[in-house]
Design a protein around this motif. Structure first.
Motif, short mmCIF file in Angstrom:
data_model
loop_
_atom_site.label_atom_id
_atom_site.label_comp_id
_atom_site.label_asym_id
_atom_site.label_seq_id
_atom_site.Cartn_x
_atom_site.Cartn_y
_atom_site.Cartn_z
N ALA A 192 1.22 -1.25 -0.24
CA ALA A 192 0.07 0.04 0.27
C ALA A 192 1.14 1.04 0.30
O ALA A 192 0.44 2.21 -0.11
N LEU A 193 1.80 1.22 0.67
CA LEU A 193 2.42 2.13 1.14
C LEU A 193 3.50 2.53 -0.37
O LEU A 193 3.71 3.86 -1.24
N TYR A 194 3.79 1.89 -1.00
CA TYR A 194 4.72 1.96 -2.21
C TYR A 194 2.87 2.52 -3.20
O TYR A 194 3.37 3.12 -3.94
N ARG A 195 1.91 2.27 -3.23
CA ARG A 195 0.83 2.20 -4.41
C ARG A 195 0.84 4.02 -4.52
O ARG A 195 0.38 5.03 -4.72
N ILE A 196 0.80 4.44 -2.62
CA ILE A 196 0.53 5.69 -2.25
C ILE A 196 1.59 6.60 -2.53
O ILE A 196 1.42 7.28 -3.62
N ARG A 197 2.39 6.19 -2.10
CA ARG A 197 3.65 7.15 -3.05
C ARG A 197 3.85 7.09 -4.44
O ARG A 197 4.06 8.08 -5.03
N ASP A 198 3.85 6.33 -5.46
CA ASP A 198 3.24 5.86 -6.68
C ASP A 198 2.15 7.24 -7.16
O ASP A 198 1.94 7.24 -8.42
N GLU A 199 0.96 7.37 -6.48
CA GLU A 199 0.16 8.50 -6.34
C GLU A 199 1.09 9.63 -6.21
O GLU A 199 0.07 9.97 -7.10
N GLY A 200 1.50 9.75 -5.53
CA GLY A 200 1.83 11.45 -5.88
C GLY A 200 2.25 11.94 -4.68
O GLY A 200 2.56 13.46 -4.00
N VAL A 201 2.32 11.20 -3.42
CA VAL A 201 2.00 11.76 -2.47
C VAL A 201 3.28 10.93 -1.72
O VAL A 201 4.06 10.04 -1.16
N ALA A 202 4.13 12.08 -0.79
CA ALA A 202 5.41 11.86 -0.27
C ALA A 202 5.22 10.71 1.54
O ALA A 202 4.47 11.69 1.62
N LEU A 203 5.56 9.94 1.76
CA LEU A 203 5.29 9.90 2.72
C LEU A 203 6.83 10.14 3.83
O LEU A 203 7.80 9.79 3.80
N VAL A 204 6.54 10.27 5.17
CA VAL A 204 7.10 9.94 6.33
C VAL A 204 6.58 9.37 7.12
O VAL A 204 5.51 9.59 7.82
#
Lengths: 257, 335
Positions: A192-204
């Protein structure tokens, strides 16, 4: 230019400096991890950035705008969402409704307009559709109609991530998303984290699960007793002397630990 | 989607309201009795107050121990403007609503920084202060003797001075209020309220302006109380401070608790039943005077017992029971 710039952020509780002049940057569509022993100040750092706590010194700049002093809800609306270490779900509502509430951000719906239901239909439809989509994205659409209080632990964590995503953030701070998850659940989370990042959302991500941190993080910030003691890519952090000392409490000599 | 299905989807949320409207319309046809209609005016007024309080307490989770004071502000404002200053009735009612909302706003700004017990104490203090004002500002309120001879409602030269007219006016406003509140609950502010009640941190994380939401909800809830107060003043013709005291505020809270948090139908039903209780003789012919006297003497105790029974046996109140019945009905249809 970085998406999030934290500079000299400091928070004192009486004699204790919980966060001590911490600075770091987060870039668009990147994944950064914040690690450190218990009590290192990770959650306090998150609370300072997201407006749930007030910094004594320092600045936080998000997308060119200063965040310190803003209310938590205003920071979310500015595009910086978060999850909590102890999930803060709406327990008596279904998983879908939990996300639906957050999907209201940016849709019309004041008291007056709602009372007479003036041109609400398209916003209502979009919100419902977006909530359903985010449950699929996080892989928990099978639980859409389950009350939050009845969800398995791992699903609760993912639901909180889906809810944060519904506010259409450009950056998300996740406070120990893998805490209490089993191996399979952690795998779902990482996907899920990878999919979210690929949607253009940065993560900390604040996380104790080193397997997850080393796999997903492009860069790691290490905190110890409130201060940043190291920052860099996973492979360098693993070998960093200060980090090993902080975690294992060993003194390292010139000839290794 | 077929048009029949679309119409059904559109109507379904309002079925309860439509049933209520039919019942309201049927009453004057069944019984034109003066006393029955007068009692039902009390009920309608309370339904309006409770709709606002169900929003504030039942959905947003904010306690108010001072709602009777807002009803009083509305009642005295409109009565003074129309009776003493000869203002048109609509102006009086509008001013009553706006002034009560303003009172709610003034109270909400500092009080909503408080939570739980402290918010209860602050609103309770407000209730007591307003009670003193109602008694002592004699030039406006008539003091303890009350204010009588308040003119009947009058809209565009049409005087509404028959029992049926007043009844229909009050219940028309009550039904409209329920419709608007129901719409609010079904839309964004309603969802935000449910979020706020569940966990404020969670609501903040959803980008909900919880401070603004609390203040707006408080002001709206106070406005509805003020509106109800104005309708009461002109419908009944006489008001005195004792109607707007702390005990009445407590009764309002009790009605919402018995009705159930998170529900609108539940508190509305509770308002109807509990308001009718001391006037049971209006509905049940042949009740002895002694029985009624006992019920009126023990009114507060009956409310207290109802509240305790709900807390113990049905914590979700009447609304929870309604929901259970509805779910069971849906289950049977499916199977």
């Amino acid at each position: 230019m970085s998406l999030l710039a934290v500079r000299g952020l400091t928070r004192r509780f009486g004699g204790l400096t919980a966060v001590d002049a911490v600075s770091f940057d987060v870039h668009e569509s990147s994944i950064k991890a914040v690690i450190g022993p218990n009590g290192a100040g990770k959650s306090t750092l998150f609370n300072l950035i997201t407006g749930f706590d007030r910094a004594d010194e320092g600045s936080v700049t998000f997308d060119g705008a200063a965040l310190v002093g803003k209310r938590p809800d205003a920071i979310v609306r500015a595009g910086l969402a978060r999850t909590f270490q102890n999930t803060e779900l709406f327990e008596d509502l279904t998983a879908l409704d939990n996300v639906r509430i957050a999907a209201d951000v940016g849709h019309p719906g004041g008291f007056l307009r709602s009372a007479v239901r003036f041109r609400l239909a398209s916003g209502e439809r979009d919100g419902a559709a977006r909530a359903a989509y985010l449950l699929r994205l996080t892989g928990i659409d099978g639980f859409a109609d389950t009350l939050a209080r009845d969800l398995p632990h791992g699903t609760r964590r993912l639901l909180e991530i889906a809810r944060a995503l519904a506010t259409a953030p450009r950056l998300m701070l996740l406070d120990e998303p893998a805490a209490g998850l089993n191996g399979a659940e952690t795998r779902t989370l990482i996907d899920a984290l990878y999919r979210i990042r690929d949607e253009g959302v940065a993560l900390v991500v604040v996380e104790h699960d080193m397997g997850l941190v080393m796999e997903v993080a492009e860069e790691i910030v290490v905190l110890d007793r409130g201060a940043k003691i190291a920052e860099g890519p996973p492979l360098l952090i693993q070998k960093d002397r200060a980090v090993i000392e902080a975690y294992l409490g060993e003194e390292c000599g010139d000839d290794g630990c | 989607m077929s048009s029949v299905k679309r119409i059904r989807l559109f109507i379904t949320p309002y079925l309860g309201l439509i049933a209520a409207a039919l019942a309201v319309a049927a009453v004057p046809l069944v019984t034109p009795d003066r006393y029955v209609l007068k009692v039902l005016v009390y009920v309608g007024v309370n339904v309006i107050v409770i709709a606002g309080l169900a929003l504030l307490f039942g959905h947003a989770g904010q306690i108010s121990m001072g709602h009777a004071a807002f009803v009083g502000i509305g009642a005295y404002t409109s009565a003074y403007l129309v009776k003493t200053l000869d203002a048109p009735w609509l102006v009086g009612v509008l001013a009553a609503t706006v002034l009560a909302a303003a009172g709610g706003l003034v109270l909400a700004l500092p009080a909503l920084r408080l939570r739980g017990h402290y918010l209860a104490m602050a609103t309770l203090g407000f209730s007591e202060i307003m009670y003193v004002v109602f008694r002592e500002a004699r030039a406006i309120t008539g003091g303890n003797d009350g204010l009588g001879g308040i003119p009947y409602p009058e809209v565009a030269g049409l005087k509404i001075d028959t029992p049926v007219g007043v009844y229909l006016l009050v219940w028309g406003v009550a039904l409209l209020t329920l419709l608007l509140v129901l719409n609010i609950l079904r839309s964004r502010p309603g969802r935000a309220m449910r979020a706020l009640q569940a966990t404020e941190n969670g609501a903040l994380a959803c980008g909900i302006d919880t401070v603004g939401l609390k203040i707006r909800t408080f002001a709206l809830s106070a406005a509805l109380a003020g509106l109800a107060g104005a309708l009461y003043a002109h419908g009944v013709g006489f008001i005195s401070p004792s109607t707007f005291g702390l005990d009445q505020s407590v009764i309002y809270m009790a009605i919402v608790v018995v009705g159930g948090a998170g529900s609108l139908a539940g508190p509305t039903l509770a308002a109807v039943v509990l308001t009718l209780l001391p006037y049971a003789d209006a509905l049940v012919p042949g009740l002895s005077k002694d029985t009624i006297a006992v019920m009126q003497d023990w009114e507060a105790d009956i409310y207290g017992l109802a509240m305790i029974a709900v807390v113990i046996f049905a914590p979700a109140g009447i609304g929870g029971l309604l929901k259970r019945i509805r779910l069971r009905g849906a289950g049977e249809v499916r199977s």
